[in-house]
Design an enzyme around this catalytic site. Sequence first.
Site, PDB file in Angstrom:
ATOM      1  N   ALA A   1       4.078   3.880   1.029  1.00  0.00           N
ATOM      2  CA  ALA A   1       4.763   4.340   2.254  1.00  0.00           C
ATOM      3  C   ALA A   1       5.850   3.312   2.601  1.00  0.00           C
ATOM      4  CB  ALA A   1       3.787   4.542   3.406  1.00  0.00           C
TER       5      ALA A   1
ATOM      6  N   HIS B   1       9.395  -3.567   3.192  1.00  0.00           N
ATOM      7  CA  HIS B   1       8.939  -3.759   1.805  1.00  0.00           C
ATOM      8  C   HIS B   1      10.122  -4.022   0.876  1.00  0.00           C
ATOM      9  CE1 HIS B   1       5.722  -0.929   3.373  1.00  0.00           C
ATOM     10  NE2 HIS B   1       4.990  -1.943   2.938  1.00  0.00           N
TER      11      HIS B   1
ATOM     12  N   MET C   1       0.846  -1.194   0.000  1.00  0.00           N
ATOM     13  CA  MET C   1       0.000   0.000   0.000  1.00  0.00           C
ATOM     14  C   MET C   1       0.887   1.251   0.000  1.00  0.00           C
ATOM     15  SD  MET C   1      -3.426  -0.886   2.102  1.00  0.00           S
ATOM     16  CE  MET C   1      -2.795  -0.587   3.741  1.00  0.00           C
TER      17      MET C   1
HETATM   18  O1  PAF Z   1      -0.101  -5.689   3.542  1.00  0.00           O
HETATM   19  C1  PAF Z   1      -0.531  -4.791   2.800  1.00  0.00           C
HETATM   20  O2  PAF Z   1       0.136  -3.778   2.538  1.00  0.00           O
HETATM   21  C2  PAF Z   1      -1.920  -4.908   2.210  1.00  0.00           C
HETATM   22  O3  PAF Z   1      -2.804  -5.468   3.112  1.00  0.00           O
HETATM   23  C3  PAF Z   1      -1.959  -5.643   0.854  1.00  0.00           C
HETATM   24  C4  PAF Z   1      -1.514  -7.094   1.006  1.00  0.00           C
HETATM   25  C5  PAF Z   1      -1.059  -4.920  -0.139  1.00  0.00           C
HETATM   26  C6  PAF Z   1      -3.384  -5.653   0.296  1.00  0.00           C
HETATM   27  O4  PAF Z   1      -3.878  -4.360   0.128  1.00  0.00           O
END
Ligand code: PAF
Length: 284
Positions: A32, A37, A30
């Site tokens: 940010a 990530h 999502m």
């Molecule tokens: O973990 C996240 O950032 C969200 O829940 C995802 C898996 C991208 C789904 O919107």
Amino acid sequence: MQTATTLEALRNSVAKLRSDGATIGLVPTMGALHEGHLTLVRRAREACDHVVASIFVNPTQFGPNEDLDAYPRQLAEDTAMLESEGCALLWAPGVAEMYPDGFVTNISVSKVSEGFCGADRPGHFDGVATVVCKLFNQVRPDMAFFGEKDFQQLAVIRSMARDLDLTHPHVHAIVGVATVREPDGLAMSSRNRYLSEADRAAAATLPAAMKRAIAQIEGGAAVEASLNELKAALIAAGFSSVDYAELADARSLAVLGDLAGTPARLLVAARIGGTRLIDNMAVG
Ligand code: PAF
């Protein structure tokens, strides 16, 4: 790195990436973005020829009183980070592209979605399952990478993919990647930036108290007493409430009263200064 904002552009770009039989790893986010990530992107790069990352702040997984509007959005910064990690394609659709007028479908995964965050955030995992199913169908990756930080989310996605036959032929593997932590142990999260300086310092009590409880439980202490001690430590450190602190079966997420010999997980959600933090660790 290319950025696609329409399904048509996405499909064209993915087809080009695949044209020589190359494999694709998907990293859904999502935005940010933080080191957690980027670790997913690195894992995807190691395992696959190309990485496709998605950034979509999915409105259907936020409750009416949650932080959808406040959720941090920093597309330019995120794009630069993904580019420097060697990501091949960014899929960044708008809400109307993902949920066009007339969208009426909802994927609801029972059992693993029911306790923990599912109890505190009604509808949250329906939103997650639906958007992740769409992302799988849109990108058709060979592998998809998710952080273990959202342990229940990972269980929901695995169940959804298995039950809807998504794991074969297009998503062969759903890979859970270990939580990346700050030097003081706090699990990285896009929501950590909501914390004041004082709350950020106090938040490190969460992983520390979890480790203490795990050592006690592994040493044979009663689970309930160890969890009560954990909750009391969080409140003493300045947390306003503990949504849950439970020992669970790592696969079914059934709550455990003691270490029953199966792989177990300690899962906690607690609030500090208006921010809800979650964490989980292996036990046993
Ligand atoms: O973990 C996240 O950032 C969200 O829940 C995802 C898996 C991208 C789904 O919107």
